[in-house]
Scaffold this motif. Sequence first.
Motif, PDB file in Angstrom:
ATOM      1  N   THR A  32       2.834  10.751  -7.180  1.00 40.45           N
ATOM      2  CA  THR A  32       3.611  11.103  -8.367  1.00 40.45           C
ATOM      3  C   THR A  32       2.689  11.369  -9.556  1.00 40.45           C
ATOM      4  O   THR A  32       2.875  12.348 -10.303  1.00 40.45           O
ATOM      5  N   ALA A  33       1.689  10.531  -9.725  1.00 37.01           N
ATOM      6  CA  ALA A  33       0.738  10.709 -10.823  1.00 37.01           C
ATOM      7  C   ALA A  33      -0.044  12.005 -10.671  1.00 37.01           C
ATOM      8  O   ALA A  33      -0.279  12.722 -11.659  1.00 37.01           O
ATOM      9  N   ASP A  64       0.828  -1.211   0.000  1.00 40.47           N
ATOM     10  CA  ASP A  64       0.000   0.000   0.000  1.00 40.47           C
ATOM     11  C   ASP A  64       0.857   1.255   0.000  1.00 40.47           C
ATOM     12  O   ASP A  64       0.466   2.287  -0.552  1.00 40.47           O
ATOM     13  N   ARG A  65       2.028   1.173   0.619  1.00 40.16           N
ATOM     14  CA  ARG A  65       2.942   2.317   0.626  1.00 40.16           C
ATOM     15  C   ARG A  65       3.373   2.660  -0.803  1.00 40.16           C
ATOM     16  O   ARG A  65       3.422   3.837  -1.182  1.00 40.16           O
ATOM     17  N   SER A  66       3.666   1.647  -1.614  1.00 35.96           N
ATOM     18  CA  SER A  66       4.067   1.880  -3.006  1.00 35.96           C
ATOM     19  C   SER A  66       2.937   2.501  -3.806  1.00 35.96           C
ATOM     20  O   SER A  66       3.158   3.397  -4.628  1.00 35.96           O
ATOM     21  N   VAL A  67       1.715   2.030  -3.564  1.00 39.67           N
ATOM     22  CA  VAL A  67       0.559   2.597  -4.265  1.00 39.67           C
ATOM     23  C   VAL A  67       0.406   4.073  -3.920  1.00 39.67           C
ATOM     24  O   VAL A  67       0.171   4.905  -4.808  1.00 39.67           O
ATOM     25  N   ASP A  68       0.546   4.409  -2.655  1.00 37.95           N
ATOM     26  CA  ASP A  68       0.424   5.809  -2.232  1.00 37.95           C
ATOM     27  C   ASP A  68       1.491   6.681  -2.904  1.00 37.95           C
ATOM     28  O   ASP A  68       1.207   7.803  -3.347  1.00 37.95           O
ATOM     29  N   GLN A  69       2.697   6.170  -2.987  1.00 37.30           N
ATOM     30  CA  GLN A  69       3.776   6.927  -3.612  1.00 37.30           C
ATOM     31  C   GLN A  69       3.513   7.133  -5.104  1.00 37.30           C
ATOM     32  O   GLN A  69       3.702   8.237  -5.638  1.00 37.30           O
ATOM     33  N   SER A  96      -9.817   6.526  -6.806  1.00 38.10           N
ATOM     34  CA  SER A  96     -10.528   5.306  -6.446  1.00 38.10           C
ATOM     35  C   SER A  96      -9.574   4.122  -6.348  1.00 38.10           C
ATOM     36  O   SER A  96      -9.703   3.281  -5.452  1.00 38.10           O
ATOM     37  N   LEU A  97      -8.606   4.059  -7.247  1.00 39.54           N
ATOM     38  CA  LEU A  97      -7.617   2.975  -7.182  1.00 39.54           C
ATOM     39  C   LEU A  97      -6.799   3.070  -5.898  1.00 39.54           C
ATOM     40  O   LEU A  97      -6.520   2.053  -5.247  1.00 39.54           O
ATOM     41  N   GLU A  98      -6.418   4.293  -5.527  1.00 41.24           N
ATOM     42  CA  GLU A  98      -5.663   4.474  -4.286  1.00 41.24           C
ATOM     43  C   GLU A  98      -6.481   4.024  -3.084  1.00 41.24           C
ATOM     44  O   GLU A  98      -5.955   3.389  -2.156  1.00 41.24           O
ATOM     45  N   ARG A  99      -7.769   4.318  -3.104  1.00 41.77           N
ATOM     46  CA  ARG A  99      -8.632   3.886  -2.004  1.00 41.77           C
ATOM     47  C   ARG A  99      -8.798   2.379  -1.983  1.00 41.77           C
ATOM     48  O   ARG A  99      -8.902   1.767  -0.909  1.00 41.77           O
ATOM     49  N   ILE A 100      -8.832   1.746  -3.142  1.00 45.69           N
ATOM     50  CA  ILE A 100      -8.901   0.287  -3.198  1.00 45.69           C
ATOM     51  C   ILE A 100      -7.667  -0.305  -2.520  1.00 45.69           C
ATOM     52  O   ILE A 100      -7.755  -1.295  -1.784  1.00 45.69           O
TER      53      ILE A 100
END
Length: 252
Positions: free
Chosen positions: A173-174, A164-169, A201-205
């Motif tokens: 960036t995006a 989840d940390r990688s997704v947040d990062q 929404s993807l980040e929340r998933i």
Amino acid sequence: MELENDNYSTHISQQFNEELEKIRTQMLTMGGIVERQVSDAVEALLNGDVELAEQSRRIDQQTNEMELMIDEQCTTTIARRQPAASDLRLIVSISRAVSDLERIGDEATRICKMAIELADNGANQRGFQEVRHIGNLVRDMVKDVLTAFARNDLEMAYRVAKQDRSVDQEYRTAMRSLVTYMMEDARAISNVLNVIWALRSLERIGDHARNLSEHLIYQVSGTDVRHQSLKQIKETVREETHGDDSEDADEQ
């Protein structure tokens, strides 16, 4: 008489175990449906597939109904059986899990809405690379956490939480890239905003997938790791899976 009582107790225990396994199986079935929702939503957005987006949106009602059904079964089982220890944790974790699964379905439905609007507007595909990349990350998280639930695999659950940390990062960036692009080309604002909402929404998933991993860790270990750091979660998992073995951890 004592033998009859023993047989009765064994019968009741078997019935209870069957009830627990049924609830667990239904949760995993719901998870499979939600996993497909996420995959279809991302595919629909990237390919401009309105039909697939509409199909995925219709499935959301099914996941809503499954959440209510499973939650009711959990409540009824607690009231009738008054479970303790690991059995109670199993029911509580499943009840929490179906709530997060339903919310993942909601986020997938929002992505479908953005997919339809982008397809109608003739999107220029700005930001689609980010959607594909983050979409792959969160799809893997959802898939892996459901596998972890099926196997009671705490180490896999921890890896999902860590991901989840990688997704947040990647999300941050995006966002910087897309906001800069909108500032440079005002004509793209409408479409890029739809992409931003999809990425949100993807980040929340990803957040909900992490929640699911925490529910499993609680179920197996008895430690509630919600709101804990990755370092604390890793320590809980290590103690449960390796006993007193220790190793250095660099997660904060």
